[in-house]
Design an enzyme around this catalytic site. Sequence first.
Site, PDB file in Angstrom:
ATOM      1  N   ARG A  96      -8.857   5.326   2.945  1.00 21.06           N
ATOM      2  CA  ARG A  96      -7.896   5.406   1.838  1.00 21.06           C
ATOM      3  C   ARG A  96      -8.172   4.404   0.723  1.00 21.06           C
ATOM      4  NH1 ARG A  96      -4.889   3.655   6.349  1.00 21.06           N
ATOM      5  NH2 ARG A  96      -4.103   1.530   6.254  1.00 21.06           N
ATOM      6  N   ASN A 114       5.885   0.459  -3.725  1.00 21.40           N
ATOM      7  CA  ASN A 114       4.910  -0.511  -3.198  1.00 21.40           C
ATOM      8  C   ASN A 114       3.687  -0.499  -4.096  1.00 21.40           C
ATOM      9  OD1 ASN A 114       4.966   1.896  -1.138  1.00 21.40           O
ATOM     10  ND2 ASN A 114       2.969   1.055  -0.708  1.00 21.40           N
ATOM     11  N   ASP A 115       2.498  -0.435  -3.591  1.00 24.31           N
ATOM     12  CA  ASP A 115       1.269  -0.745  -4.345  1.00 24.31           C
ATOM     13  C   ASP A 115       1.228  -0.251  -5.798  1.00 24.31           C
ATOM     14  OD1 ASP A 115       0.875  -0.852  -1.634  1.00 24.31           O
ATOM     15  OD2 ASP A 115      -0.932   0.360  -1.625  1.00 24.31           O
ATOM     16  N   TRP A 175      10.391   2.829   2.272  1.00 28.59           N
ATOM     17  CA  TRP A 175       9.121   3.545   2.200  1.00 28.59           C
ATOM     18  C   TRP A 175       9.272   4.979   2.717  1.00 28.59           C
ATOM     19  CZ3 TRP A 175       5.526   5.948   5.361  1.00 28.59           C
ATOM     20  CH2 TRP A 175       4.236   6.105   4.822  1.00 28.59           C
ATOM     21  N   GLU A 233      -7.094  -2.873   3.113  1.00 26.49           N
ATOM     22  CA  GLU A 233      -6.526  -1.858   2.237  1.00 26.49           C
ATOM     23  C   GLU A 233      -6.823  -2.213   0.773  1.00 26.49           C
ATOM     24  OE1 GLU A 233      -2.745  -0.251   4.792  1.00 26.49           O
ATOM     25  OE2 GLU A 233      -2.318  -1.977   3.554  1.00 26.49           O
TER      26      GLU A 233
HETATM   27  C1  FRU Z   1      -0.923  -0.621   1.181  1.00 27.86           C
HETATM   28  C2  FRU Z   1      -0.832   0.808   1.681  1.00 27.86           C
HETATM   29  C3  FRU Z   1      -2.076   1.593   1.320  1.00 27.86           C
HETATM   30  C4  FRU Z   1      -1.584   3.014   1.297  1.00 27.86           C
HETATM   31  C5  FRU Z   1      -0.194   2.848   0.770  1.00 27.86           C
HETATM   32  C6  FRU Z   1       0.815   3.805   1.347  1.00 27.86           C
HETATM   33  O1  FRU Z   1       0.304  -1.251   1.013  1.00 27.86           O
HETATM   34  O2  FRU Z   1      -0.623   0.814   3.080  1.00 27.86           O
HETATM   35  O3  FRU Z   1      -3.175   1.387   2.194  1.00 27.86           O
HETATM   36  O4  FRU Z   1      -2.377   3.817   0.480  1.00 27.86           O
HETATM   37  O5  FRU Z   1       0.216   1.526   1.075  1.00 27.86           O
HETATM   38  O6  FRU Z   1       2.055   3.665   0.712  1.00 27.86           O
END
Ligand code: FRU
Length: 501
Positions: free
Chosen positions: A154, A26-27, A51, A209
Amino acid sequence: MTAATATTAETFRPALHFAARNTWLNDPNGLIFHSGVYHLYYQNNPLGNVWGNMSWGHATSTDLLTWTEHPVAIACDENEDIFSGSIVFDRENTSGFGTGSVAPLVAIYTSAFKPGSGHDGVQAQSLAYSLDGGYSWTKHTDNPVLSRGSAEFRDPKVIRYDGDAGSYWVMVAVEATDFQVVLYKSQDLRNWELLSTFGPANATGGVWECPDLFPLPVDGDPENLMWVLTINLNPGGPNNGSAGQYFVGDFDGITFTSATTVTEGQQDPDRLGDYQWLDWGRDYYAAVSFSDAPHNRRLMIAWMNNWEYANHIPTTPWRSPMSLAREISLRSSDGNLCLVQQPAGDWSALAGQESYCLSETTIHEGVLVLAGAAGTVQRIDVSFTPGSAEVFGLILRGDGAKGTRVGILPGEGKLFVDRRESGQTDFHGSFPSIDTAPVHPTDMAYSLTIFVDRCSVEVFAQGGQVTMTELIFPTGTSTDLSVYAVGGTATIHSLQVTQFA
Ligand code: FRU
């Protein structure tokens, strides 16, 4: 290997986008240009393709189009998952992690602490450093360096501030469920002092986020800098689910003051369309910019997925691609300050491939398959002038009239992506959709630059003033490119297709 001969499992593997070999991502995290190389770290499950086990994966590129995957950079352990964050090159060794003549790269990431860690359930900010240019990382022994005792603190993005208020590191992070960006300062990356908070404002339909903060010249004028604060939120995007909004304003080294706030506090649901969005599509999330990009360019990459269905998209053995890298600039028009986005990779190595052209052609009611324009990985540049048609546009990755429709509703001033017949859509109820964005013609013309890859469509409309990014899952043999009109005619002023595979 062309898509037609690719194995079913790899039909969707992108040609121009990064996806991990056989794991989940992801990110984007820790984006930095360092020693001639673009580093892309990312939220990664090294053990699976959904995930979990969050760690930082790692890939590098020199052209932002082709990527090499490396071993996991920062791994989760029994105490913590490694959530999103950023990397800075600590030239002056302010952190003291450097040795001799080697200045460190320092990663600032969120420790999502596990039960039994002594910080159970807390999210706090931690450090790791690399002395070999980003390939191997050591966690700081005194982590976390910044805790608020919060379970929702975060996604630290650290930048270097040099201005009237002084010279120091600035962190932007979120208190996600408070819809707040929190700003901190530090001299050494280890000790942090609260500067200010921003929000709630504009879109608050989901947790905030992955923020980012950077200066940009207005209309390219280096004497006129403004600051941009980007905030991703999930859900609550303009077409549902995950999306990124932005604010333009001033940052004096302490406080970000927005000049583009429409609503303060909790969102007004009727004003979603008035807020400024990084992208109007369903699959552009957690966008963040590179540190130290050459020539002061502001380059961004986003995760090309949406938390609504992210774990269910039908790719295997990997899951989730990144977006193309984009160059972001700031333009003022009619008193509005807007971001303009362009694809940023070095396309020269890929250019010069077979290309298809059409000009001054009237499209009539119905669908016209363009013989010779078929493909799976393409750039399409098209400019339309409306006629009597209520709807007109293109059908991409098609099989005759079935495919992904990218079109214009001229009466409503809207661009849309209709992926209801884009291929596999039934893996999640919210995936098949028609998504729209407001778009205004220039001199009567609608111009679109579209990047089509094996599982995605990225539309840059009106020179990048509006963008829409969406995943699609067509069969490898759905390769037709068509034009179509409903209820009358429209004119193609020009259409050019460049094939990349
Ligand atoms: C965004 C998020 C962030 C977090 C990460 C966890 O997609 O939820 O806020 O750090 O993914 O994987």
